[in-house]
Design a protein around this motif. Sequence first.
Motif, short mmCIF file in Angstrom:
data_model
loop_
_atom_site.label_atom_id
_atom_site.label_comp_id
_atom_site.label_asym_id
_atom_site.label_seq_id
_atom_site.Cartn_x
_atom_site.Cartn_y
_atom_site.Cartn_z
N UNK A 97 25.13 13.57 -87.79
CA UNK A 97 24.11 14.43 -88.40
C UNK A 97 23.67 15.52 -87.43
N UNK A 99 31.47 25.08 -94.81
CA UNK A 99 30.57 26.21 -94.80
C UNK A 99 29.76 26.19 -93.51
N UNK A 126 26.11 27.51 -92.04
CA UNK A 126 24.82 28.03 -92.48
C UNK A 126 23.91 28.19 -91.28
N UNK A 143 24.78 30.01 -96.92
CA UNK A 143 26.00 29.34 -96.45
C UNK A 143 27.19 30.29 -96.55
N UNK A 149 24.08 24.94 -88.98
CA UNK A 149 24.34 23.76 -89.80
C UNK A 149 25.73 23.93 -90.39
N UNK A 185 28.27 22.59 -93.20
CA UNK A 185 28.23 21.85 -94.46
C UNK A 185 29.65 21.61 -94.96
N UNK A 233 25.34 17.59 -94.06
CA UNK A 233 25.45 18.59 -93.01
C UNK A 233 25.42 18.00 -91.61
N UNK A 251 24.09 19.37 -87.89
CA UNK A 251 23.38 20.42 -87.15
C UNK A 251 23.98 20.49 -85.76
N UNK A 305 17.11 20.49 -93.21
CA UNK A 305 18.01 19.62 -92.49
C UNK A 305 18.98 18.85 -93.35
N UNK A 306 19.10 19.21 -94.62
CA UNK A 306 19.99 18.49 -95.53
C UNK A 306 20.93 19.45 -96.24
N UNK A 307 21.95 18.89 -96.88
CA UNK A 307 22.87 19.70 -97.65
C UNK A 307 22.30 20.06 -99.01
N UNK A 308 22.83 21.11 -99.63
CA UNK A 308 22.36 21.51 -100.96
C UNK A 308 22.62 20.42 -102.01
N UNK A 337 18.79 27.73 -103.69
CA UNK A 337 19.96 28.58 -103.48
C UNK A 337 20.64 28.88 -104.80
N UNK A 363 27.08 32.44 -101.95
CA UNK A 363 25.66 32.08 -102.03
C UNK A 363 24.75 33.26 -101.71
N UNK A 364 23.55 33.23 -102.27
CA UNK A 364 22.47 34.09 -101.84
C UNK A 364 21.76 33.45 -100.66
#
Lengths: 113, 113
Positions: free
Chosen positions: A9, A35, A37, A43, A88, A90, A107, A109, B41-44, B87, B103-104
């Motif tokens: 992680x 990806x 980010x 991303x 990050x 992904x 993800x 980091x 800190x997490x994925x989408x 996102x 992505x935006x």
Amino acid sequence: DAMVIQNPRYQVTQFGKPVTLSCSQTLNHNVMYWYQQKSSQAPKLLFHYYDKDFNNEADTPDNFQSRRPNTSFCFLDIRSPGLGDAAMYLCATSRDLTGGGYTFGSGTRLTVV
Amino acid sequence: EDQVTQSPEALRLQEGESSSLNCSYTVSGLRGLFWYRQDPGKGPEFLFTLYSAGEEKEKERLKATLTKKESFLHITAPKPEDSATYLCAVQPLIKAAGNKLTFGGGTRVLVKP
């Protein structure tokens, strides 16, 4: 539950020291993506594998490589990390290339010191 | 080149204060537009897919709509647990693009109690 798992992680690496990030999936999806980010940014696709076929984005630096030894696993190798590679990372999967969204992992980091 | 612009960049809401997030896009033929939620800190995490103008999708306090140029994510009577970055991503019809999502930059939503 079927899912996408990224390890570790959190990863701290030294400037210039090669590092490998790992992604595994139990969805049996044909496509795996990496990806990047950066903080508060969108991303950005680095590359993807469709089965064993590797597809690199035109603007992905040569410093970034990927391996997919089997359907379940995909690795991101950064040969000589620079401070600008802190981000990050992904991993995502999709069933195929005919449409539909992705399933993302949590993800990794990456910090470069 | 496909482009996605999200606004505002950040949104602070009081609990119960409804609002809308905007996603403007340009794409050479739209296969699908996707909304994801991303916690720090997490994925989408997948929320919705929209395929054609006029389509709407709902999930709890969230409702996504689509026109030919933009999509809106409406948050009705938000709660603190709705705080996240949202996102938006587009997937083109062009076969050569594969399954690529663009992505935006996201909208960071903070809902205060």
